[in-house]
Write an enzyme that holds these catalytic residues in place. Structure first.
Site, PDB file in Angstrom:
ATOM      1  CG  HIS A 154      13.720  25.844   8.372  1.00  0.00           C
ATOM      2  ND1 HIS A 154      13.127  25.063   9.345  1.00  0.00           N
ATOM      3  CD2 HIS A 154      15.055  25.718   8.545  1.00  0.00           C
ATOM      4  CE1 HIS A 154      14.067  24.512  10.096  1.00  0.00           C
ATOM      5  NE2 HIS A 154      15.239  24.884   9.638  1.00  0.00           N
ATOM      6  CG  ASN A 155      13.870  21.709   8.303  1.00  0.00           C
ATOM      7  OD1 ASN A 155      15.064  21.846   8.004  1.00  0.00           O
ATOM      8  ND2 ASN A 155      13.474  21.525   9.547  1.00  0.00           N
ATOM      9  CD  GLU A 194      21.513  21.960   8.054  1.00  0.00           C
ATOM     10  OE1 GLU A 194      21.677  21.127   8.954  1.00  0.00           O
ATOM     11  OE2 GLU A 194      20.525  22.705   7.971  1.00  0.00           O
ATOM     12  CG  ASP A 205      18.515  19.980   6.223  1.00  0.00           C
ATOM     13  OD1 ASP A 205      18.813  21.084   5.737  1.00  0.00           O
ATOM     14  OD2 ASP A 205      17.926  19.844   7.304  1.00  0.00           O
ATOM     15  CD  GLU A 231      17.332  24.156   5.631  1.00  0.00           C
ATOM     16  OE1 GLU A 231      18.333  24.225   6.358  1.00  0.00           O
ATOM     17  OE2 GLU A 231      16.166  24.241   6.080  1.00  0.00           O
ATOM     18  CG  HIS A 238      15.274  17.453  10.528  1.00  0.00           C
ATOM     19  ND1 HIS A 238      15.462  17.261  11.862  1.00  0.00           N
ATOM     20  CD2 HIS A 238      15.427  18.785  10.318  1.00  0.00           C
ATOM     21  CE1 HIS A 238      15.708  18.420  12.455  1.00  0.00           C
ATOM     22  NE2 HIS A 238      15.687  19.360  11.531  1.00  0.00           N
TER      23      HIS A 238
END
Length: 791
Positions: free
Chosen positions: A356-357, A435, A388, A386, A401
């Protein structure tokens, strides 16, 4: 001149100081170069054994090189680096004096050596230097990369080639070769480095006071009467000083393993050697699946150090000890360290190591983003990362983020890192979880970068036209990259908007967002045809209901759920969620409220069959220990076949109601060996170790039990305590061995741990090789246990 900052420098002493306590394998650290007298020095013996003592590259490394170490555009300093004579460690200069243990790094801790501008640091800050003079040393764990510039391209190549040879030889060395470098009775073990430090007057003789100092250094506060008795028994010259052979005898006695001697003598009888049939009897009692006379003979040939004993097919105590300390004597089934599971089933039938991230190296509020974080995740076996994606300047999408102070990196740089590093540790497919917060134009740029950089790696169409919606297997997708993202035509909500894959969790927060952020979200709900076309087998879809709909959803639809939503489904519809996950991929991610990038326990999600259980890889803790333990087996390829109860579409399994116990796990915690000091710079700081065993599985199986603590002994503590567990779903259980330093007034300090699946835990007398908080080896620190599994 390499760096302007090298002018008018003050030179540091070129001779390396004596290392303080470091985690290095028994017998692989040579004594300091300055050591003289009766304590023998092996010189280049280690390199000779490795066949590299005459290698020109290695010899140049032994002489040392001055590199320019680069950290930023302004921080570029000259530093001396020199290979030590053990062939396994490199000493380096520091401008600010620190503990001697912080002046070396070990070849075994190197993850990769990259040439040229192949790190984020050198790409950004090394442009003034020609690539041929640049190299990057990347380490395992959380240690930062070492970006270096050599005076010449030839010198850079010498270190690249030399470190490569040392790493390759170390990896290729058999257990026998490693041990044969420094036999058990030889004083040239890791403890040797402490002799020089304890010898306060440098006379190569050890008074009782110096011996006591030595004992504290190696993490044992021995009773004065017992220590003095041992000292006097070895002081054959009766002059209150130990020297030469007397020191060797003292160390041999100190390193004795009475518990191993007892086991050995139980099977060897009066002649005190094991014949092949006697060793076979031991293997049968251990429950070894391949216990045959031929296997016993092979073990003697591999681990026995005495040539005469080997010729007569006999194993001595030293050989027996070497066998039990080897990978074959470890608690982890060595057969499971290779890919051994069926890799031809649909993707939904596997747990998949997920991050994640992934771009973050610290917290999600203000930490730096880095392509190196992706490289490290791949090095840990991660298969789902991931991205973003946000609007960036100049038409180039960036990754960070959103709405925080985390730094930004280019989308195309991340995709380049995927191309270069995604398949270095595992050949099995990688999933890019997008994302997306970009508008149509930059979405098209993302699609363009994915095509141009990844090329044939990228999955752009179904592999089986006859079954376009069926998920292929990891085997069929070897070397391929899948994109997880939104797909056109998309399901529309009641007001006709296209639903974002994360909208179900974020809708309630939209009212509080700034106007600009709301506008960006609105544009992100539009999907470019170019990017949509790349969502082939991982099409983001909202999980509407677990009730069987009139038209079943296609297997290629992937749901993303917050940990809160996943826990709610597990609690309220356990079996239905398990059945859903038998056919569809589900990704679970941490709540956004975890500002410090803390993790949730992944076990609860695995219990219900969720495949993509995403964790913050940059945050160490028991959660990442569980993740590392889950994916430790099957060749650490990042894919673990789920148990049958989680793969059948008609399964009746519910993790909340698993049925009665059917397996008993009994572990006798016997001893520990050479636990690390928690404060190596304070000689009087000795650990009071205790061992805790944790079971992580379905809720009814979760348990933790611990031993008493042993006062002031981290060197060879003994417990002899038995801990027992009843298990209902053993195929999902992880076993975590934890060693802590007991403290009566504050929380215990972590010493080391090791986690593995119960299904990969071998029975009998086994060593547990402990790991640090960030997963690095704490060798030679081990636990010695006896394991029994019934049911």
């Amino acid at each position: 001149m390499l760096c302007g900052s090298w002018r008018n420098r003050r030179r540091q002493p070129e001779e390396p100081p004596v290392p303080a306590q470091v985690a290095t394998p028994v017998g692989l650290l040579s004594p300091p170069a300055s050591q003289e007298g009766n304590i023998k020095r092996p010189g280049l013996r280690a390199l000779k054994k490795m066949g590299l003592s005459e290698d020109e590259d290695v010899r140049a490394m032994l002489r040392g090189s001055r590199f320019c170490k680069i950290r930023s555009p302004t921080w570029q300093k000259e530093r001396l680096y020199r290979l030590q004579e053990d062939g396994l460690s490199v000493w380096f200069q520091r401008r600010i004096p620190r503990a001697p243990s912080q002046h070396i790094f070990f070849v075994q801790h190197i993850e990769a050596i990259r040439e040229g501008h192949q790190s984020e640091g050198l790409r950004h800050f090394g442009g003034a230097f020609e690539p041929a003079r640049c190299l990057t040393i990347a380490f395992k764990g959380r240690r930062k990369n070492l970006d270096l510039v050599a005076p010449t391209a030839e010198e850079a190549q010498r270190w690249v080639r030399g470190l490569g040879k040392l790493r390759a030889r170390l990896d290729a060395m058999s257990q026998r070769e490693r041990l044969d470098q420094y036999p058990p009775g030889d004083t040239h073990t890791w403890i040797h480095s402490y002799l020089h430090r304890a010898d306060s007057n440098r006379d190569s003789k050890m008074s009782f006071k110096e011996i006591k100092s030595l004992l504290r250094m190696v993490n044992v506060d021995m009773n004065d009467m017992y220590a003095y008795r041992l000292f006097k028994e070895c002081d054959h010259s009766k002059n209150e000083r130990l020297e030469g052979p007397e020191i060797e005898e003292f160390l041999r006695r100190l390193l004795k393993r009475p518990e191993l001697e007892e086991i050995f003598h139980r099977y060897s009888g009066e002649d005190r050697v094991l014949s092949a049939p006697e060793l076979l009897e031991f293997l049968e009692d251990q429950g070894e699946p391949k216990a045959t006379l031929a296997h016993a003979q092979q073990l003697i040939h591999t681990y026995e150090l005495n040539e005469t004993a080997k010729q007569h097919e006999l194993m001595t105590l030293d050989g027996f000890m070497m066998y039990l300390l080897s990978p074959e004597g470890a608690a982890l089934d060595s057969a499971h360290t290779r890919v051994f599971q069926d890799m031809d089933q649909p993707l939904a039938h596997y747990f998949i190591s997920s991050s994640h991230n992934t771009y973050l190296t610290d917290s999600q509020i203000g930490g730096p983003s880095s392509t190196e974080a992706y490289v490290r995740a791949f090095a840990q076996g991660c298969r789902c990362v991931e991205l973003d994606c946000w609007e960036g300047p100049g038409g180039e999408p960036v990754i960070y983020h959103g709405h925080t102070f985390t730094s930004k990196i280019l989308f195309r740089d991340v995709i380049q890192a995927v191309r270069e590093h995604a398949f270095t540790m595992s050949p099995y497919p990688v999933v890019l979880s997008l994302e997306n917060h970009c508008g149509l134009e930059q979405q098209a740029a993302m699609a363009r970068h994915l095509h141009t950089i990844l090329g044939d790696m990228l999955v752009t169409q179904t592999l089986d036209p006859q079954n376009p919606e069926e998920l292929p297997s990891p085997e069929r997708l070897k070397g391929r990259v899948l994109v997880k993202g939104k797909k056109l035509p998309a399901t529309r909500s009641e007001n006709g908007r296209i639903l974002s894959e994360r909208e179900e969790e974020d809708e309630e927060e939209e009212e509080e967002e700034e106007v600009g952020a709301v506008e960006q979200r609105r544009r992100a709900k539009q999907i470019s045809p170019e990017l949509s076309a790349l969502a082939v087998y991982c099409c983001a879809a909202r999980l509407q209901t677990l009730r069987p709909p009139p038209v079943p959803p296609q297997p290629c639809q992937v749901s993303s759920l917050s940990e809160r939503k996943a826990k709610k489904l597990i609690r309220e519809a356990g079996n239905s969620f398990v059945r859903h996950n038998a056919r569809h991929l589900t990704r679970v991610y941490p709540l956004g409220l975890r500002m410090n990038s803390a993790n949730y326990s992944p076990q609860e999600m695995w219990n219900s069959g969720c495949q993509l259980v995403a964790l913050n890889f940059q945050t160490p803790g028991y959660e990442m220990d569980l993740n590392a333990g889950r994916f430790l087996v099957n060749g650490q390829c990042g894919y673990i076949l789920k148990p049958v109860c989680l793969r059948s579409p008609n399964t009746t399994f519910d993790p909340e109601c698993p049925g009665p116990p059917r397996t008993t796990l009994t572990i006798q915690v016997l001893t520990a060996q050479q636990l690390p000091k928690l404060n190596a710079e304070k000689p009087n700081s000795i650990v009071d170790p205790l061992v805790r065993i944790e079971i992580h599985g379905v809720p009814a199986d979760c348990a933790r039990k611990e031993t008493n603590y042993v006062l002031n002994n981290g060197f060879n503590p003994r417990w002899g305590q038995t801990l027992q567990f009843q298990l209902r779903v053993p195929e999902l259980a992880l076993v975590r061995f934890v060693v802590e330093d007991y403290d009566a007034t504050s929380p215990n300090d972590f010493v080391g741990q090791f986690t593995l699946p119960l299904s990969s835990l071998k029975q009998g007398y086994r060593h547990i090789h402990l790991l640090s908080k960030d997963g690095a080896s704490l060798s030679p620190a081990t636990l010695f246990v006896h394991i029994c599994i019934r049911g």
